[in-house]
Design an enzyme around this catalytic site. Sequence first.
Site, mmCIF file in Angstrom:
data_model
loop_
_atom_site.group_PDB
_atom_site.id
_atom_site.type_symbol
_atom_site.label_atom_id
_atom_site.label_comp_id
_atom_site.label_asym_id
_atom_site.label_seq_id
_atom_site.Cartn_x
_atom_site.Cartn_y
_atom_site.Cartn_z
ATOM 1 N N HIS A 1 7.773 6.545 35.909
ATOM 2 C CA HIS A 1 8.453 7.224 34.811
ATOM 3 C C HIS A 1 9.909 6.781 34.815
ATOM 4 O O HIS A 1 10.522 6.642 35.872
ATOM 5 C CB HIS A 1 8.352 8.739 34.992
ATOM 6 C CG HIS A 1 9.143 9.510 33.978
ATOM 7 N ND1 HIS A 1 9.081 9.223 32.629
ATOM 8 C CD2 HIS A 1 10.018 10.539 34.112
ATOM 9 C CE1 HIS A 1 9.881 10.054 31.974
ATOM 10 N NE2 HIS A 1 10.460 10.847 32.849
ATOM 11 N N CYS B 1 7.284 15.013 30.508
ATOM 12 C CA CYS B 1 7.362 13.580 30.858
ATOM 13 C C CYS B 1 6.088 13.058 31.501
ATOM 14 O O CYS B 1 5.873 11.847 31.565
ATOM 15 C CB CYS B 1 8.551 13.316 31.774
ATOM 16 S SG CYS B 1 10.117 13.701 31.007
ATOM 17 N N ASN C 1 15.333 7.825 28.908
ATOM 18 C CA ASN C 1 14.157 8.623 29.273
ATOM 19 C C ASN C 1 13.422 9.003 27.986
ATOM 20 O O ASN C 1 13.909 9.822 27.214
ATOM 21 C CB ASN C 1 14.597 9.861 30.051
ATOM 22 C CG ASN C 1 13.432 10.743 30.463
ATOM 23 O OD1 ASN C 1 12.289 10.532 30.027
ATOM 24 N ND2 ASN C 1 13.707 11.731 31.291
HETATM 25 N N1 COA Z 1 29.425 11.781 31.756
HETATM 26 C C1 COA Z 1 30.380 11.986 32.673
HETATM 27 N N2 COA Z 1 30.293 12.934 33.615
HETATM 28 C C2 COA Z 1 29.204 13.714 33.631
HETATM 29 C C3 COA Z 1 28.154 13.552 32.703
HETATM 30 C C4 COA Z 1 28.308 12.543 31.727
HETATM 31 N N3 COA Z 1 27.367 12.295 30.794
HETATM 32 N N4 COA Z 1 27.196 14.479 32.965
HETATM 33 C C5 COA Z 1 27.605 15.178 34.024
HETATM 34 N N5 COA Z 1 28.821 14.721 34.432
HETATM 35 C C6 COA Z 1 29.632 15.187 35.564
HETATM 36 C C7 COA Z 1 29.294 16.587 35.997
HETATM 37 O O1 COA Z 1 29.976 17.522 35.204
HETATM 38 C C8 COA Z 1 29.753 16.593 37.435
HETATM 39 O O2 COA Z 1 31.156 16.778 37.448
HETATM 40 P P1 COA Z 1 31.858 17.617 38.635
HETATM 41 O O3 COA Z 1 31.541 16.846 39.896
HETATM 42 O O4 COA Z 1 33.283 17.584 38.233
HETATM 43 O O5 COA Z 1 31.205 18.964 38.601
HETATM 44 C C9 COA Z 1 29.480 15.154 37.899
HETATM 45 O O6 COA Z 1 29.336 14.374 36.696
HETATM 46 C C10 COA Z 1 28.236 15.020 38.752
HETATM 47 O O7 COA Z 1 27.190 15.720 38.108
HETATM 48 P P2 COA Z 1 25.718 15.769 38.713
HETATM 49 O O8 COA Z 1 24.856 16.542 37.789
HETATM 50 O O9 COA Z 1 25.802 16.176 40.142
HETATM 51 O O10 COA Z 1 25.342 14.209 38.665
HETATM 52 P P3 COA Z 1 24.063 13.483 39.199
HETATM 53 O O11 COA Z 1 24.475 12.370 40.069
HETATM 54 O O12 COA Z 1 23.037 14.438 39.725
HETATM 55 O O13 COA Z 1 23.462 12.809 37.867
HETATM 56 C C11 COA Z 1 21.649 13.215 36.317
HETATM 57 C C12 COA Z 1 23.045 13.645 36.801
HETATM 58 C C13 COA Z 1 21.215 14.155 35.214
HETATM 59 C C14 COA Z 1 21.743 11.797 35.797
HETATM 60 C C15 COA Z 1 20.655 13.260 37.493
HETATM 61 O O14 COA Z 1 20.818 14.467 38.199
HETATM 62 C C16 COA Z 1 19.224 13.125 37.094
HETATM 63 O O15 COA Z 1 18.801 12.057 36.687
HETATM 64 N N6 COA Z 1 18.420 14.188 37.263
HETATM 65 C C17 COA Z 1 16.998 14.155 37.114
HETATM 66 C C18 COA Z 1 16.534 13.806 35.764
HETATM 67 C C19 COA Z 1 15.041 13.786 35.754
HETATM 68 O O16 COA Z 1 14.408 13.142 36.557
HETATM 69 N N7 COA Z 1 14.426 14.552 34.924
HETATM 70 C C20 COA Z 1 12.996 14.699 35.034
HETATM 71 C C21 COA Z 1 12.269 14.126 33.971
HETATM 72 S S1 COA Z 1 12.815 14.658 32.418
#
Ligand code: COA
Length: 321
Positions: A248, A112, A278
Amino acid sequence: MYARIIGTGRYLPEKVVTNADLEQLVDTSDAWIRDRTGIRERRVVAEGQTTGDLAEQAARIALEDAGVKPSEIDLLIVGTTTPDLVFPSTACLIQQRLGLGECGAFDVNAACSGFIYALSIATQFIEAGTVKRVLVIGAETLTRMLDWSDRSTCVLFGDGAGAAVLQADSEPGVLSTHIHANGAHADLLSVEVGVSRGFLAEPRGGLAVKMKGNEVFKVAVNTLGRIVDETLAFNNMEKHDLDWLIPHQANLRIIKATARKLDMSMDRVVVTVDKHGNTSAASVPMALDVAVRSGRIQRGDHMLLEAFGGGFTWGAALIRY
Ligand code: COA
């Protein structure tokens, strides 16, 4: 000698995939995706359409915007982690299509952060006086390597390309660029297949973005906070000297955290993640192009570009537009 941005362009594939469309594929909801990421829709390439195809279109628009003939470009750098082929590089594949002549052309893989890395390299070449004009592109087709049954990744990414033409000038310009990497947490965000490891061991060649999103989130917020401090300190500037943040576009919550750190209101932050998802290396140049074309960013404004991605890699650029 400074590198100045004299033209920008972006190109998005036609197909729009909404959150509602993804509800049909995996156990997710429009509300979850919007709340956790800010994403409403993303673009996805057509069958047969490649990263190079998107890059070429974005580049044509940027060249026209700059009023520069293809033959006047001295160097082509493409930030991408989804090249058309292993080799020739995507840069080489589009060089002739764009009519650039025999200038140096290569790809940079910094996930990224690819555009920020490419911009940084281009700036060094211009400041050293080696070249006068560089075409810098960030282009990706990340949806080609998504596991569409994995809801933790498939809702996040989209395809697109953004480009900028940089020209040597006695006026700034790019004031500074900063790039970093730390491979210690490669397991938190990766595609576990390459040419010399794991290739064809699984269906679809084993291609799938794997991410421990929650852990990546924490590192991203922390690291982006540090890189903006580093960039401001290097330029002896304060937060209030910044007019624009062009971050980003991975997650609206990460963007808001960086804006808070800079005491910037969200109306000074360029946000495209809602429409683009993204797009990895394409996200910053597309956001730049959106902002410039909307007329919001004026010549003389100070803008901070930043990115964080797989590697981990991260970087920033401070630009007087
Ligand atoms: N739809 C519904 N639920 C989902 C889901 C989806 N698409 N994806 C994950 N979940 C669930 C998980 O299973 C978890 O369930 P649980 O609480 O029962 O275990 C819950 O949602 C929370 O998951 P979590 O991963 O803690 O959520 P989050 O708030 O961290 O959001 C991202 C997830 C990926 C959106 C976030 O962590 C993120 O943006 N990360 C960084 C991405 C990034 O910057 N990448 C770098 C550049 S590529």
